[in-house]
Structures are given as structure tokens and as C-alpha cells.
Motif scaffolding. Structure first.
Motif, PDB file in Angstrom:
ATOM      1  N   PRO A  78      35.000  69.123  46.041  1.00  0.00           N
ATOM      2  CA  PRO A  78      34.979  67.763  45.249  1.00  0.00           C
ATOM      3  C   PRO A  78      35.209  66.578  45.967  1.00  0.00           C
ATOM      4  CG  PRO A  78      37.243  68.730  45.071  1.00  0.00           C
ATOM      5  CD  PRO A  78      36.109  69.739  45.777  1.00  0.00           C
ATOM      6  N   ASP A  79      34.917  66.569  47.394  1.00  0.00           N
ATOM      7  CA  ASP A  79      35.193  65.326  47.987  1.00  0.00           C
ATOM      8  C   ASP A  79      36.947  65.231  48.081  1.00  0.00           C
ATOM      9  OD1 ASP A  79      34.978  63.341  49.876  1.00  0.00           O
ATOM     10  OD2 ASP A  79      33.963  61.920  48.535  1.00  0.00           O
ATOM     11  N   VAL A  80      37.303  64.061  47.986  1.00  0.00           N
ATOM     12  CA  VAL A  80      38.927  63.796  47.953  1.00  0.00           C
ATOM     13  C   VAL A  80      39.423  63.849  46.362  1.00  0.00           C
ATOM     14  CG1 VAL A  80      40.416  62.398  48.663  1.00  0.00           C
ATOM     15  CG2 VAL A  80      38.672  62.930  50.506  1.00  0.00           C
ATOM     16  N   SER A  81      40.395  64.536  46.218  1.00  0.00           N
ATOM     17  CA  SER A  81      40.914  64.632  44.874  1.00  0.00           C
ATOM     18  C   SER A  81      42.428  63.664  45.371  1.00  0.00           C
ATOM     19  CB  SER A  81      41.585  65.846  44.553  1.00  0.00           C
ATOM     20  OG  SER A  81      40.513  66.701  44.441  1.00  0.00           O
ATOM     21  N   ASP A  82      42.238  62.413  44.783  1.00  0.00           N
ATOM     22  CA  ASP A  82      43.391  61.406  44.826  1.00  0.00           C
ATOM     23  C   ASP A  82      44.667  61.853  44.229  1.00  0.00           C
ATOM     24  OD1 ASP A  82      42.350  59.350  46.410  1.00  0.00           O
ATOM     25  OD2 ASP A  82      41.246  58.503  44.560  1.00  0.00           O
ATOM     26  N   LEU A  83      45.706  62.167  45.039  1.00  0.00           N
ATOM     27  CA  LEU A  83      47.159  62.826  44.436  1.00  0.00           C
ATOM     28  C   LEU A  83      47.693  61.892  43.420  1.00  0.00           C
ATOM     29  CD1 LEU A  83      48.433  64.530  47.908  1.00  0.00           C
ATOM     30  CD2 LEU A  83      47.334  65.512  45.706  1.00  0.00           C
ATOM     31  N   PRO A  84      47.706  60.373  43.720  1.00  0.00           N
ATOM     32  CA  PRO A  84      48.184  59.461  42.718  1.00  0.00           C
ATOM     33  C   PRO A  84      47.910  59.446  41.188  1.00  0.00           C
ATOM     34  CG  PRO A  84      47.853  58.394  44.736  1.00  0.00           C
ATOM     35  CD  PRO A  84      47.163  59.520  44.853  1.00  0.00           C
ATOM     36  N   LEU A  85      46.405  60.212  41.327  1.00  0.00           N
ATOM     37  CA  LEU A  85      45.751  60.323  39.778  1.00  0.00           C
ATOM     38  C   LEU A  85      45.983  61.655  38.957  1.00  0.00           C
ATOM     39  CD1 LEU A  85      42.391  58.916  40.497  1.00  0.00           C
ATOM     40  CD2 LEU A  85      44.268  57.811  39.283  1.00  0.00           C
ATOM     41  N   ARG A  86      46.434  62.770  39.877  1.00  0.00           N
ATOM     42  CA  ARG A  86      46.744  64.028  39.464  1.00  0.00           C
ATOM     43  C   ARG A  86      47.853  64.720  39.880  1.00  0.00           C
ATOM     44  NH1 ARG A  86      41.834  63.291  41.122  1.00  0.00           N
ATOM     45  NH2 ARG A  86      40.064  63.081  39.555  1.00  0.00           N
ATOM     46  N   PRO A  87      48.865  65.295  39.286  1.00  0.00           N
ATOM     47  CA  PRO A  87      50.159  66.059  40.086  1.00  0.00           C
ATOM     48  C   PRO A  87      49.770  66.989  40.853  1.00  0.00           C
ATOM     49  CG  PRO A  87      50.390  65.665  37.567  1.00  0.00           C
ATOM     50  CD  PRO A  87      48.911  65.336  37.813  1.00  0.00           C
ATOM     51  N   GLY A 142      40.017  69.148  48.853  1.00  0.00           N
ATOM     52  CA  GLY A 142      40.235  67.870  49.705  1.00  0.00           C
ATOM     53  C   GLY A 142      41.310  66.976  48.993  1.00  0.00           C
ATOM     54  N   PRO A 143      42.588  67.333  49.251  1.00  0.00           N
ATOM     55  CA  PRO A 143      43.365  66.076  48.854  1.00  0.00           C
ATOM     56  C   PRO A 143      43.585  64.943  49.604  1.00  0.00           C
ATOM     57  CG  PRO A 143      44.765  68.040  49.910  1.00  0.00           C
ATOM     58  CD  PRO A 143      43.366  68.259  49.716  1.00  0.00           C
ATOM     59  N   GLY A 144      43.774  63.577  48.745  1.00  0.00           N
ATOM     60  CA  GLY A 144      44.048  62.669  49.607  1.00  0.00           C
ATOM     61  C   GLY A 144      45.193  61.671  48.935  1.00  0.00           C
ATOM     62  N   ALA A 145      45.807  60.816  49.808  1.00  0.00           N
ATOM     63  CA  ALA A 145      47.079  60.139  49.336  1.00  0.00           C
ATOM     64  C   ALA A 145      46.596  58.930  48.636  1.00  0.00           C
ATOM     65  CB  ALA A 145      47.853  59.741  50.335  1.00  0.00           C
ATOM     66  N   GLY A 146      45.493  58.698  48.299  1.00  0.00           N
ATOM     67  CA  GLY A 146      45.044  57.444  47.996  1.00  0.00           C
ATOM     68  C   GLY A 146      44.715  56.151  48.637  1.00  0.00           C
ATOM     69  N   GLY A 147      43.654  55.489  48.579  1.00  0.00           N
ATOM     70  CA  GLY A 147      43.400  54.692  49.378  1.00  0.00           C
ATOM     71  C   GLY A 147      42.599  53.321  48.825  1.00  0.00           C
ATOM     72  N   ALA A 148      41.936  53.662  47.907  1.00  0.00           N
ATOM     73  CA  ALA A 148      41.134  52.617  46.783  1.00  0.00           C
ATOM     74  C   ALA A 148      42.313  52.320  45.752  1.00  0.00           C
ATOM     75  CB  ALA A 148      39.815  52.883  46.377  1.00  0.00           C
ATOM     76  N   TRP A 149      43.206  51.591  46.142  1.00  0.00           N
ATOM     77  CA  TRP A 149      44.417  51.387  45.001  1.00  0.00           C
ATOM     78  C   TRP A 149      43.837  50.497  43.678  1.00  0.00           C
ATOM     79  CZ3 TRP A 149      47.965  54.815  45.516  1.00  0.00           C
ATOM     80  CH2 TRP A 149      48.004  55.143  46.763  1.00  0.00           C
ATOM     81  N   GLU A 150      42.792  49.811  43.932  1.00  0.00           N
ATOM     82  CA  GLU A 150      42.271  49.092  42.634  1.00  0.00           C
ATOM     83  C   GLU A 150      41.610  50.313  41.567  1.00  0.00           C
ATOM     84  OE1 GLU A 150      41.521  47.857  45.826  1.00  0.00           O
ATOM     85  OE2 GLU A 150      43.061  46.378  45.593  1.00  0.00           O
ATOM     86  N   ALA A 151      40.869  51.035  42.315  1.00  0.00           N
ATOM     87  CA  ALA A 151      40.247  52.268  41.391  1.00  0.00           C
ATOM     88  C   ALA A 151      41.209  53.155  41.071  1.00  0.00           C
ATOM     89  CB  ALA A 151      39.023  52.936  42.463  1.00  0.00           C
ATOM     90  N   GLY A 184      39.818  70.789  57.778  1.00  0.00           N
ATOM     91  CA  GLY A 184      38.469  70.170  58.109  1.00  0.00           C
ATOM     92  C   GLY A 184      38.806  68.737  57.930  1.00  0.00           C
ATOM     93  N   TRP A 185      38.058  67.632  57.888  1.00  0.00           N
ATOM     94  CA  TRP A 185      38.368  66.126  57.806  1.00  0.00           C
ATOM     95  C   TRP A 185      37.059  65.693  56.945  1.00  0.00           C
ATOM     96  CZ3 TRP A 185      36.281  62.209  61.852  1.00  0.00           C
ATOM     97  CH2 TRP A 185      36.826  61.261  61.516  1.00  0.00           C
ATOM     98  N   VAL A 186      37.601  64.730  56.029  1.00  0.00           N
ATOM     99  CA  VAL A 186      36.693  63.978  55.148  1.00  0.00           C
ATOM    100  C   VAL A 186      36.727  62.420  55.543  1.00  0.00           C
ATOM    101  CG1 VAL A 186      35.814  63.705  52.976  1.00  0.00           C
ATOM    102  CG2 VAL A 186      36.759  65.969  53.505  1.00  0.00           C
ATOM    103  N   PRO A 187      35.987  62.063  56.664  1.00  0.00           N
ATOM    104  CA  PRO A 187      36.148  60.421  56.749  1.00  0.00           C
ATOM    105  C   PRO A 187      35.368  59.970  55.819  1.00  0.00           C
ATOM    106  CG  PRO A 187      34.685  61.389  58.345  1.00  0.00           C
ATOM    107  CD  PRO A 187      35.159  62.731  57.450  1.00  0.00           C
ATOM    108  N   LEU A 188      36.017  59.117  55.097  1.00  0.00           N
ATOM    109  CA  LEU A 188      35.310  58.341  54.081  1.00  0.00           C
ATOM    110  C   LEU A 188      34.689  56.969  54.595  1.00  0.00           C
ATOM    111  CD1 LEU A 188      38.167  58.583  51.213  1.00  0.00           C
ATOM    112  CD2 LEU A 188      36.043  59.932  51.438  1.00  0.00           C
ATOM    113  N   SER A 189      33.336  57.071  54.613  1.00  0.00           N
ATOM    114  CA  SER A 189      32.650  55.922  55.351  1.00  0.00           C
ATOM    115  C   SER A 189      33.097  54.477  54.888  1.00  0.00           C
ATOM    116  CB  SER A 189      31.142  56.464  55.277  1.00  0.00           C
ATOM    117  OG  SER A 189      30.646  56.468  53.981  1.00  0.00           O
TER     118      SER A 189
END
Length: 145
Positions: free
Chosen positions: A5-14, A36-45, A104-109
Motif C-alpha cells: 500500500p505504499d506508505v501507511s502514515d502512522l499519525p492517521l492510524r494507530p 510500509g509504515p511511515g512517521a508522516g511527512g506531508a503534515w498538511e495532508a 526495503g526502502w520507499v523513497p517518496l519522490s
């Protein structure tokens, strides 16, 4: 074919909910799900979807963390296969963590331009070698999300 699912933003889901959902999807897909969990980066979204803007999170070995805790949860289904964990990492420390521990690594372009990819790959590879990890940045994908 695997489902990722690409990156699942942890701030949106426990995280416990993400883990339980991932295990269920792995069962349903016959062992073809990757996480693919992610800490969040697109904070506005993140905020637009009801998530909370946060500062850097620190991993903890305890069940009571600064942002997440787990109290009496029932894990449900176990994954069918040893599920890989891919990280959407950009910062120096996150890239080193990816090399040491991730599959693995998912670099968000949108956040990492192509000229910066070799430097990021090198940081992951160096950390993997230092940790004696057999894997390195050749297990990566690029996302336009």
C-alpha cells in the motif's frame, strides 16, 4: 504478485490497528501483503484527514509510548508469511535505521529528488553493512504518491 500500500502514515492510524489489518490482508491475499509504515511527512495532508501534526517520534521497546500504547489488544490473525517491513525514510537517522533493520526502502519522490538518491542509497548501504545485514538499498521502490 504482492500487495503493497505504499506508505501507511502512522499519525492517521494507530500502529496496533495497522498491524492487525496487515495480518488480516496477508491472510486474505495468501501471504502476498507487504507493509510500509511511515512517521508522516506531508503534515498538511495528515491534518486534513484528521491526524495530529507531530514532532519526531522515538521508537520504544515498551508498550506505553509517547504517541502510541497497546492495552489488552487481541492480535487476531497471524500473517501467512514473514512480512517485510519497508520504510518511507528521508532523514539521515531514518535512512540508517532503514539500512540496519528494514527489509526495503520507499523513497517518496516528491520529497527526495533523483540527484539525492545515490547519497540516500549509500547511507542505507553503509548502515546495512555496519549491522552485518545481508540486504541493502537494492530492495527499494520509488513512489510518486
Amino acid at each position: 504478485m504482492r500487495y503493497f500500500p505504499d506508505v501507511s502514515d502512522l499519525p492517521l492510524r494507530p500502529p496496533p490497528l495497522i498491524a492487525k489489518s496487515a495480518a488480516t490482508l496477508d491472510v486474505i491475499s495468501g501471504g502476498r501483503f507487504e507493509l510500509g509504515p511511515g512517521a508522516g511527512g506531508a503534515w498538511e495532508a495528515v491534518e486534513a484527514y484528521g491526524g495530529e501534526r507531530r514532532t519526531a517520534e522515538r521508537p520504544s521497546v515498551r508498550y506505553e509510548g509517547r504517541f502510541y500504547s497497546l492495552r489488552g489488544a487481541h492480535p487476531g490473525s497471524l500473517p501467512v508469511h514473514d512480512m517485510g517491513i519497508w520504510l518511507g525514510a528521508l532523514g539521515s537517522r531514518s535512512l540508517e535505521l532503514t539500512g540496519r533493520l528494514a527489509d526495503g526502502w520507499v523513497p517518496l519522490s516528491p520529497f527526495l529528488s533523483p540527484p539525492r538518491l545515490p547519497e540516500a542509497h549509500a547511507r542505507i548501504d553503509d548502515a546495512a553493512r555496519s549491522a552485518g545485514a545481508p540486504r541493502a538499498s537494492d530492495a527499494c521502490t520509488t513512489s510518486t504518491a
